[in-house]
Design a protein around this motif. Structure first.
Motif, short mmCIF file in Angstrom:
data_model
loop_
_atom_site.label_atom_id
_atom_site.label_comp_id
_atom_site.label_asym_id
_atom_site.label_seq_id
_atom_site.Cartn_x
_atom_site.Cartn_y
_atom_site.Cartn_z
N LEU A 44 0.98 -1.04 0.02
CA LEU A 44 0.04 0.09 -0.03
C LEU A 44 0.91 1.19 0.12
N MET A 45 2.01 1.26 0.74
CA MET A 45 2.74 2.27 0.92
C MET A 45 3.29 2.61 -0.65
N PHE A 46 3.84 1.32 -1.01
CA PHE A 46 4.47 1.64 -2.52
C PHE A 46 3.39 2.36 -3.42
N LEU A 47 2.11 1.96 -3.40
CA LEU A 47 1.41 2.35 -4.30
C LEU A 47 0.80 3.89 -4.06
N LYS A 48 0.93 4.16 -2.71
CA LYS A 48 0.69 5.59 -2.43
C LYS A 48 1.74 6.64 -2.94
N SER A 49 2.82 6.05 -2.61
CA SER A 49 4.17 6.96 -3.42
C SER A 49 4.24 6.78 -4.78
N LEU A 50 4.05 5.73 -5.28
CA LEU A 50 3.98 5.55 -6.93
C LEU A 50 2.97 6.57 -7.39
N VAL A 51 1.89 6.79 -6.84
CA VAL A 51 0.94 7.88 -7.49
C VAL A 51 1.14 9.19 -7.09
N VAL A 52 1.58 9.46 -5.80
CA VAL A 52 1.87 10.75 -5.50
C VAL A 52 3.14 10.79 -4.82
N PRO A 53 4.16 11.00 -5.39
CA PRO A 53 5.72 10.88 -4.30
C PRO A 53 5.53 11.46 -3.19
N GLY A 54 5.95 10.89 -2.02
CA GLY A 54 6.21 11.41 -0.94
C GLY A 54 4.83 11.18 -0.04
N TYR A 55 3.66 10.78 -0.72
CA TYR A 55 2.52 10.34 0.08
C TYR A 55 2.64 9.15 1.11
N GLY A 56 3.38 8.13 0.60
CA GLY A 56 3.56 6.83 1.45
C GLY A 56 4.46 7.21 2.64
N GLU A 57 5.28 8.03 2.30
CA GLU A 57 6.34 8.28 3.35
C GLU A 57 5.91 9.16 4.36
N LEU A 58 4.98 10.36 3.93
CA LEU A 58 4.33 11.15 5.02
C LEU A 58 2.95 10.36 5.73
N SER A 59 2.55 9.37 5.06
CA SER A 59 1.59 8.61 5.88
C SER A 59 2.31 7.83 7.03
N GLN A 60 3.62 7.49 7.05
CA GLN A 60 4.23 6.92 7.95
C GLN A 60 5.05 7.78 8.85
N GLY A 61 4.56 9.09 8.73
CA GLY A 61 5.33 10.12 9.53
C GLY A 61 6.82 10.37 9.06
N ASN A 62 7.01 10.04 8.02
CA ASN A 62 8.37 10.19 7.70
C ASN A 62 8.58 11.64 6.78
N SER A 63 9.26 12.61 7.13
CA SER A 63 9.31 13.98 6.61
C SER A 63 10.17 13.92 5.23
N VAL A 64 10.76 12.77 4.84
CA VAL A 64 11.46 12.91 3.71
C VAL A 64 10.37 12.94 2.45
N GLY A 65 9.14 12.56 2.68
CA GLY A 65 8.16 12.68 1.74
C GLY A 65 8.12 14.14 1.31
N TYR A 66 8.36 15.09 2.06
CA TYR A 66 8.14 16.54 1.62
C TYR A 66 9.38 16.60 0.37
N ALA A 67 10.50 15.96 0.58
CA ALA A 67 11.59 16.17 -0.44
C ALA A 67 11.03 15.84 -1.73
N PHE A 68 10.04 14.63 -1.49
CA PHE A 68 9.88 13.90 -2.88
C PHE A 68 8.60 14.91 -3.46
N ILE A 69 7.87 15.39 -2.67
CA ILE A 69 6.80 16.26 -3.33
C ILE A 69 7.27 17.63 -3.75
N VAL A 70 8.37 18.19 -3.09
CA VAL A 70 9.12 19.46 -3.80
C VAL A 70 9.56 18.89 -4.96
N SER A 71 10.49 18.01 -4.98
CA SER A 71 11.00 17.55 -6.59
C SER A 71 9.88 17.44 -7.55
#
Length: 222
Positions: free
Chosen positions: A29-56
């Motif tokens: 599920l986390m893979f699918l989330k970030s595959l659709v919207v980069p950073g979404y899966g990371e942020l769902s887990q409380g991982n702030s690195v997701g913001y870097a993928f969103i900005v990119s």
């Protein structure tokens, strides 16, 4: 089947609702989330690195649109320039025609013309077959509707620089598309790996055997 922009947006929203309905951070599920919207899966887990993928993602899409727009602007400018100084006819011309415009002084059979180059190629390929030469020339030569004639070598050289700008910006835009795809994939796999690590559990306990001997047990969940 053709998808309109409204259908794509609706499908995207439904996918987000479906994925948000799951509380468990499963790797798939986390893979699918970030595959659709980069950073979404990371942020769902409380991982702030997701913001870097969103900005990119935002920067990459912005860059792609910028280079596409620059290419379109250069193409319009080059087209108007060729109409003014090479006398091309109004119309929609492909990339090969634009390239030939930048390489040959004219369309015709005179020295420096594109059709003259086609004629020489036909002679070299079919030196003993006049019919094959004629067929080759008819298939590859430009017609009256596609004619051009630069009024100077300097004008053609200037157009050539415009053409290079067009191709360079198109290449940059294509590179951004590749980078966007890569950003989705990297975020997807990163989110999946993070979920796998988070789902690992070390469980320890103590129980008594029949002879009242205490036994320490441990289990590691992947």
């Amino acid at each position: 089947m053709q998808f309109t922009s409204k259908k794509i947006v609706l499908l995207f929203v439904l996918m987000m609702i479906f994925m948000s309905a799951f509380a468990q951070h499963s790797p798939g599920l986390m893979f699918l989330k970030s595959l659709v919207v980069p950073g979404y899966g990371e942020l769902s887990q409380g991982n702030s690195v997701g913001y870097a993928f969103i900005v990119s993602e935002v920067l990459l899409w912005s860059s792609m649109f910028y280079f596409q727009e620059e290419s379109d602007i250069s193409e319009r400018h080059a087209y108007e320039y060729a109409m003014k100084y090479a006398g091309i006819q109004p119309g929609n011309f492909d990339g090969k025609y634009q390239q030939d415009l930048s390489k040959y002084d004219s369309w015709g059979y005179e020295a420096g013309g594109y059709n003259e180059a086609v004629r020489r190629t036909a002679i070299n390929r079919y030196p003993d077959d006049p019919e094959a030469r004629t067929t080759y020339i008819e298939e590859h030569a430009y017609t009256e509707n596609e004619k051009w004639n630069w009024d100077s070598r300097e004008r053609r050289s200037q157009y050539s620089s415009y053409y290079k700008d067009i191709q360079r910006n198109k290449d940059y835009a294509q590179a951004m598309v590749g980078a966007i795809v890569l950003n989705h994939l990297v975020s997807g796999f990163n989110s999946m790996i993070s979920a796998r690590k988070a789902n690992r559990r070390l469980e320890m306990g103590v129980h008594m055997e029949n002879d009242m001997t205490p036994v320490l047990t441990a289990s590691f969940k992947f």
